[in-house]
Write an enzyme that holds these catalytic residues in place. Sequence first.
Site, PDB file in Angstrom:
ATOM      1  N   LYS A 171       0.881  -1.174   0.000  1.00 28.14           N
ATOM      2  CA  LYS A 171       0.000   0.000   0.000  1.00 28.14           C
ATOM      3  C   LYS A 171       0.919   1.226   0.000  1.00 28.14           C
ATOM      4  CE  LYS A 171      -1.837   3.075   1.808  1.00 28.14           C
ATOM      5  NZ  LYS A 171      -1.672   4.494   1.334  1.00 28.14           N
ATOM      6  N   GLY A 224       6.848   5.634   8.268  1.00 38.23           N
ATOM      7  CA  GLY A 224       6.021   6.838   8.269  1.00 38.23           C
ATOM      8  C   GLY A 224       6.056   7.501   9.625  1.00 38.23           C
ATOM      9  N   SER A 225       4.967   8.157   9.981  1.00 38.97           N
ATOM     10  CA  SER A 225       4.945   8.968  11.202  1.00 38.97           C
ATOM     11  C   SER A 225       4.765   8.097  12.451  1.00 38.97           C
ATOM     12  CB  SER A 225       3.800   9.976  11.117  1.00 38.97           C
ATOM     13  OG  SER A 225       2.578   9.295  10.985  1.00 38.97           O
ATOM     14  N   GLY A 229       2.339   4.917  13.164  1.00 36.75           N
ATOM     15  CA  GLY A 229       3.030   3.711  13.623  1.00 36.75           C
ATOM     16  C   GLY A 229       2.292   3.056  14.785  1.00 36.75           C
ATOM     17  N   GLU A 246       9.564   1.855  11.004  1.00 34.76           N
ATOM     18  CA  GLU A 246      10.622   2.852  10.807  1.00 34.76           C
ATOM     19  C   GLU A 246       9.933   4.210  10.867  1.00 34.76           C
ATOM     20  OE1 GLU A 246      12.535   5.426   9.742  1.00 34.76           O
ATOM     21  OE2 GLU A 246      12.939   4.714   7.708  1.00 34.76           O
ATOM     22  N   CYS A 280      13.978  10.378   6.609  1.00 38.64           N
ATOM     23  CA  CYS A 280      13.900   9.953   8.012  1.00 38.64           C
ATOM     24  C   CYS A 280      15.252  10.072   8.696  1.00 38.64           C
ATOM     25  CB  CYS A 280      13.373   8.537   8.092  1.00 38.64           C
ATOM     26  SG  CYS A 280      14.205   7.427   6.964  1.00 38.64           S
ATOM     27  N   GLU A 379      10.689  16.226  14.892  1.00 38.49           N
ATOM     28  CA  GLU A 379      11.042  16.043  13.488  1.00 38.49           C
ATOM     29  C   GLU A 379      10.287  17.069  12.643  1.00 38.49           C
ATOM     30  OE1 GLU A 379       9.716  12.394  11.416  1.00 38.49           O
ATOM     31  OE2 GLU A 379      11.807  12.129  10.830  1.00 38.49           O
TER      32      GLU A 379
END
Length: 477
Positions: A171, A224-225, A229, A246, A280, A379
């Site tokens: 996806k 992703g974020s 997550g 990650e 990242c 971030e």
Amino acid sequence: MNKLLIDGRWVDALDGETIDVIDPCSGEAFTRIARGRAADVDLAVAAARRAVEGAWGSMTATERGRILQRLGQLILDHGEELADLEARDTGKPMSVARADAGAVARYFEFYGGAADKVHGQTIPYLSGYNVSVVRIPHGVTAHIIPWNYPAQMMGRTLAPALAMGNAAVVKPSEDACLTVLKLGELALQAGLPPGALNIVTGYGAEAGAALTAHPGINFATFTGSPEVGIQVQQATARNHVPCVLELGGKSPQIVFDDADLAKAAPIIVRAIVQNAGQTCSAGSRLLVQQSIHDRFVDIIATRYAELKAGTPQMDLDCGPLINARQRDKVQAFIAEATAMGVPMLAQGNLAPDLPAGGYFVKPALFGPVPREHRLACQEVFGPVLSVMPFSDEDDAVRLANATDYGLVAGVWTENGSRQSRLAQRIASGQVFINCYGAGGGVELPFGGVKKSGYGREKGFVALEEMSTTKTIVQHYA
Ligand code: NAD
């Protein structure tokens, strides 16, 4: 119009709906993708299951490896086309998009070559027994891919999964997925059997949530974020499905007073500006020893002031951000820091004559950033570098470890003992000494500690993540 890949065929979403694909340089739609939902995910997972139990699952590791290596070669052959597509979809400079295409090819070459080199163990046990431990695939693997490096992230998670004999449902992000679809096309050309790779485009809250919560998957990987997550962990936990996460970072570049400053400066600037800071592993904090602080920050500020953002064809230091939301988020960080009196040491520029409506942001250098300010610990995911001075080695380590993240760190010093001490004391998944490889290197195990996530990608360890063991005990006496 771009379709879903299910069971080796390109199909529309069951309800026929689509999503506009936006050019981040202009804010205008230039094509559409299918809006897959739960019912499409059901079909994809069922196709993957049939592949695991059918032709794909019964292939030898050598045959799987050959297919992956053929795919690696096809990616090299179509490198320019993939780079064009990635640049159009994400806005990144052409040279970065070309490097990405080369990196994707490496994933399939590396894991294609490794597929038949994963050996099991024999274990000495009681007399009259043979005990072997073999590696087996999880089964159906779910891959949630972000928009910052869609092609690379596809290669990073898919190549080891297929090498181990899993069948995948991917996806990709609704914000950038055209190269993921192109890789699907090339995978079929390389000879991947129907169902071994399925791609369901769509929104995270629809297709993504349906996939991670699906009772038919056996493993999930997510990049992703941190917020999403958590949702992925909750969804997979309901079916006791393991996952690799990650979730980004706030990676420090730590510069001591004996460092080779001329060598460090361009690498440090590139490590944050690359992909407009949407990486990242971007080195987004610059920690500089007090005694050289002003001198080194001057060097960095001079370079920062020369940076330019532009379109992919201009091939400048960076492109636009991915979408309006990301641009607004980054601009809010900049505006808030400025309003709070954090000094802006330098700002880059936008190229002249950019299309109206693009999501461009001028790179910004701030410092000294107060240690408790959110620019020091959150971030940004934009071309913003936060400078902070430190006094000595203990202070540097304290500061480096002072965020919730722990993905990558850069250490710049000529003192060998200090290099080793820092490598030990810094809490992160990777430490680079007198170099910085933001994201690069298929050979190098990669992943975070703390809120950067868990599990490892890349290197041989990814083959272990993408498989499990079976212990076989035979009594022959
Ligand atoms: P996101 O986490 O929402 O999206 C990443 C992927 O997850 C996309 O494919 C998305 O469709 C999917 N997704 C979203 N909701 C989901 C759900 N409930 N279940 C399953 N999948 C779902 O990231 P974003 O909103 O695109 O970006 C927000 C922030 O995330 C960025 O500002 C950045 O800080 C961070 N980010 C980090 C990385 C990274 O490489 N670590 C990549 C992209 C974004």
